[in-house]
Design an enzyme around this catalytic site. Structure first.
Site, PDB file in Angstrom:
ATOM      1  CE  LYS A   1      -2.014  -1.231   3.949  1.00 51.76           C
ATOM      2  NZ  LYS A   1      -1.315  -2.386   4.250  1.00 51.76           N
TER       3      LYS A   1
ATOM      4  NE  ARG B   1       7.597  -1.477   6.361  1.00 53.52           N
ATOM      5  CZ  ARG B   1       6.395  -1.539   6.444  1.00 53.52           C
ATOM      6  NH1 ARG B   1       5.616  -1.371   5.268  1.00 53.52           N
ATOM      7  NH2 ARG B   1       5.732  -1.908   7.453  1.00 53.52           N
TER       8      ARG B   1
ATOM      9  NE  ARG C   1      -5.332  -1.596   9.938  1.00 52.95           N
ATOM     10  CZ  ARG C   1      -4.100  -1.052   9.349  1.00 52.95           C
ATOM     11  NH1 ARG C   1      -4.035   0.024   8.528  1.00 52.95           N
ATOM     12  NH2 ARG C   1      -2.925  -1.626   9.397  1.00 52.95           N
TER      13      ARG C   1
ATOM     14  NE  ARG D   1       5.531   0.432  10.360  1.00 58.60           N
ATOM     15  CZ  ARG D   1       4.202   0.354   9.518  1.00 58.60           C
ATOM     16  NH1 ARG D   1       4.247   0.686   8.422  1.00 58.60           N
ATOM     17  NH2 ARG D   1       3.413  -0.590  10.080  1.00 58.60           N
TER      18      ARG D   1
ATOM     19  NE  ARG E   1       2.105  -4.438  11.268  1.00 61.29           N
ATOM     20  CZ  ARG E   1       3.319  -4.402  10.555  1.00 61.29           C
ATOM     21  NH1 ARG E   1       4.264  -4.776  11.145  1.00 61.29           N
ATOM     22  NH2 ARG E   1       3.373  -3.717   9.517  1.00 61.29           N
TER      23      ARG E   1
HETATM   24  P1  AP5 Z   1       4.725  -1.401   2.089  1.00 63.56           P
HETATM   25  O1  AP5 Z   1       4.398  -0.884   0.883  1.00 63.56           O
HETATM   26  O2  AP5 Z   1       5.523  -0.341   2.845  1.00 63.56           O
HETATM   27  O3  AP5 Z   1       3.730  -2.181   2.881  1.00 63.56           O
HETATM   28  P2  AP5 Z   1       2.176  -1.558   3.521  1.00 63.56           P
HETATM   29  O4  AP5 Z   1       1.055  -2.384   2.669  1.00 63.56           O
HETATM   30  O5  AP5 Z   1       2.301  -0.102   3.307  1.00 63.56           O
HETATM   31  O6  AP5 Z   1       2.187  -2.201   4.915  1.00 63.56           O
HETATM   32  P3  AP5 Z   1       2.152  -1.575   6.075  1.00 63.56           P
HETATM   33  O7  AP5 Z   1       3.007  -2.721   7.135  1.00 63.56           O
HETATM   34  O8  AP5 Z   1       2.735  -0.271   6.154  1.00 63.56           O
HETATM   35  O9  AP5 Z   1       0.971  -1.850   6.629  1.00 63.56           O
HETATM   36  P4  AP5 Z   1       0.098  -1.943   7.893  1.00 63.56           P
HETATM   37  O10 AP5 Z   1      -1.364  -1.863   7.413  1.00 63.56           O
HETATM   38  O11 AP5 Z   1       0.534  -3.009   8.639  1.00 63.56           O
HETATM   39  O12 AP5 Z   1       0.755  -0.768   8.862  1.00 63.56           O
HETATM   40  P5  AP5 Z   1       0.067   0.840   8.872  1.00 63.56           P
HETATM   41  O13 AP5 Z   1       1.206   1.825   9.008  1.00 63.56           O
HETATM   42  O14 AP5 Z   1      -1.159   0.895   7.901  1.00 63.56           O
HETATM   43  O15 AP5 Z   1       5.851  -2.762   1.611  1.00 63.56           O
HETATM   44  C1  AP5 Z   1       6.464  -3.576   2.619  1.00 63.56           C
HETATM   45  C2  AP5 Z   1       7.880  -3.627   2.267  1.00 63.56           C
HETATM   46  O16 AP5 Z   1       7.972  -4.547   0.945  1.00 63.56           O
HETATM   47  C3  AP5 Z   1       8.856  -2.519   1.740  1.00 63.56           C
HETATM   48  O17 AP5 Z   1      10.320  -2.674   2.172  1.00 63.56           O
HETATM   49  C4  AP5 Z   1       8.727  -2.606   0.251  1.00 63.56           C
HETATM   50  O18 AP5 Z   1       9.784  -1.875  -0.494  1.00 63.56           O
HETATM   51  C5  AP5 Z   1       8.437  -4.108  -0.169  1.00 63.56           C
HETATM   52  N1  AP5 Z   1       7.637  -4.077  -1.316  1.00 63.56           N
HETATM   53  C6  AP5 Z   1       6.289  -3.455  -1.729  1.00 63.56           C
HETATM   54  N2  AP5 Z   1       5.682  -3.931  -2.591  1.00 63.56           N
HETATM   55  C7  AP5 Z   1       6.600  -4.894  -3.147  1.00 63.56           C
HETATM   56  C8  AP5 Z   1       6.562  -5.772  -4.078  1.00 63.56           C
HETATM   57  N3  AP5 Z   1       5.497  -5.797  -5.068  1.00 63.56           N
HETATM   58  N4  AP5 Z   1       7.470  -6.810  -4.387  1.00 63.56           N
HETATM   59  C9  AP5 Z   1       8.665  -6.937  -3.464  1.00 63.56           C
HETATM   60  N5  AP5 Z   1       8.697  -5.933  -2.350  1.00 63.56           N
HETATM   61  C10 AP5 Z   1       7.575  -5.252  -2.143  1.00 63.56           C
HETATM   62  O19 AP5 Z   1      -0.423   0.732  10.486  1.00 63.56           O
HETATM   63  C11 AP5 Z   1       0.216   0.326  11.557  1.00 63.56           C
HETATM   64  C12 AP5 Z   1      -0.384   0.477  12.875  1.00 63.56           C
HETATM   65  O20 AP5 Z   1      -1.220   1.635  13.106  1.00 63.56           O
HETATM   66  C13 AP5 Z   1      -1.573  -0.748  12.901  1.00 63.56           C
HETATM   67  O21 AP5 Z   1      -1.058  -1.977  13.294  1.00 63.56           O
HETATM   68  C14 AP5 Z   1      -2.555  -0.246  13.844  1.00 63.56           C
HETATM   69  O22 AP5 Z   1      -2.075  -0.494  15.126  1.00 63.56           O
HETATM   70  C15 AP5 Z   1      -2.423   1.172  13.629  1.00 63.56           C
HETATM   71  N6  AP5 Z   1      -3.653   1.675  12.697  1.00 63.56           N
HETATM   72  C16 AP5 Z   1      -3.394   2.273  11.391  1.00 63.56           C
HETATM   73  N7  AP5 Z   1      -4.462   2.257  10.796  1.00 63.56           N
HETATM   74  C17 AP5 Z   1      -5.547   2.054  11.552  1.00 63.56           C
HETATM   75  C18 AP5 Z   1      -6.661   2.057  11.541  1.00 63.56           C
HETATM   76  N8  AP5 Z   1      -7.471   2.588  10.463  1.00 63.56           N
HETATM   77  N9  AP5 Z   1      -7.471   1.567  12.627  1.00 63.56           N
HETATM   78  C19 AP5 Z   1      -6.732   1.121  13.771  1.00 63.56           C
HETATM   79  N10 AP5 Z   1      -5.477   1.266  13.697  1.00 63.56           N
HETATM   80  C20 AP5 Z   1      -4.727   1.532  12.733  1.00 63.56           C
HETATM   81 ZN    ZN Z   2       2.057   1.517   4.909  1.00 61.68          ZN
END
Ligand code: AP5
Ligand code: ZN
Length: 213
Positions: free
Chosen positions: A13, A127, A88, A160, A171
């Site tokens: 994402k 990452r 979410r 992170r 997660r």
């Molecule tokens: P990357 O694109 O960074 O992954 P992502 O989908 O953004 O994953 P996140 O870990 O950021 O998602 P998340 O939902 O767990 O975390 P969030 O910050 O939203 O890619 C990952 C890695 O892979 C990178 O190194 C990249 O280079 C590589 N990569 C990407 N695409 C690739 C490909 N096609 N091939 C190979 N490699 C690739 O949330 C964090 C925390 O915040 C949650 O756990 C929760 O506690 C809280 N939170 C956030 N939003 C909410 C909500 N709406 N409600 C409640 N709690 C929330």
């Molecule tokens: Zn993300």
């Protein structure tokens, strides 16, 4: 365009968001990035959110709906936006519908980053991010020019706190239990486009462009 990005941790994402943002001049609203900034700044919101985030659990619906409601008022978000990591839970999706109803607007499409869990541990543990911009790198799949350094600013990259194999388990559990029902919620409204998130980033990008053209 008004878009929602849904997918498990590491599904891409945050990687696809800047590309979509630049192509369509949208504002990128990532609840995870906003919460991490609040934690780093030790704001009242950050203090409330930190414990759940460190454990890989979701932060309360009221807190995140509040952040998004505020962010959507920004002038820069009036033309369109990408909601990355929100909603979410089904409760968040319902509250978002209320927000939209009050404003007489709606979301155009929901991009579902479909991917097998088995691939995600390597993506998450490799990452490295530039916290100020949200740019992310991967030691193997998307290495920075100089290890540990952001290509654009020259500033140091960090990992992170929740990017460990142990926290990833929790997660993923939150994703399957609380977020997958959100995909069904939008599928019933015929809004979901499935993306092949296991493919290389460039392939995912061209599928995104196809979906939005
Ligand atoms: P990357 O694109 O960074 O992954 P992502 O989908 O953004 O994953 P996140 O870990 O950021 O998602 P998340 O939902 O767990 O975390 P969030 O910050 O939203 O890619 C990952 C890695 O892979 C990178 O190194 C990249 O280079 C590589 N990569 C990407 N695409 C690739 C490909 N096609 N091939 C190979 N490699 C690739 O949330 C964090 C925390 O915040 C949650 O756990 C929760 O506690 C809280 N939170 C956030 N939003 C909410 C909500 N709406 N409600 C409640 N709690 C929330
Ligand atoms: Zn993300």
């Amino acid at each position: 365009k008004r878009l929602i990005l849904i997918g498990p941790p590491g599904s891409g994402k945050g990687t696809q968001s800047p590309v979509i943002k630049d192509e369509y001049c949208l504002c990128h609203l990532a609840t995870g990035d906003m919460l991490r900034a609040a934690v780093a700044a030790k704001t009242p919101l950050g203090i409330k959110a930190k414990e759940a985030m460190d454990k890989g659990e979701l932060v309360s619906d009221d807190l995140v709906v509040g952040i998004i409601d505020e962010a959507l008022k920004k002038p820069s978000c009036q033309k369109g936006y990408i909601l990355d990591g929100f909603p979410r839970t089904v409760v968040q999706a319902e509250k978002l519908d209320e927000v939209f109803q009050n404003r007489g607007t709606k979301v155009d499409k929901v991009l579902n980053f479909a991917i097998d869990d088995a691939i995600l541990e390597e993506r998450i543990t490799g990452r490295w991010i530039h916290p100020a911009s949200g740019r992310s790198y991967h030691t193997k799949f998307a290495p920075p020019k100089v290890p540990g350094i952001d290509d654009v600013t020259g500033e140091p990259l960090i990992q992170r706190k929740d990017d460990t194999a142990a926290v990833l388990k929790s997660r993923l559990e939150s994703f399957h239990r609380q977020t997958e029902p959100v995909i069904d919620y939008y599928a019933k409204k015929n809004m979901v486009v499935n993306l092949p998130a296991e493919e290389p980033p460039q392939t995912v990008t061209s599928e995104v462009k196809k979906a939005l053209s």
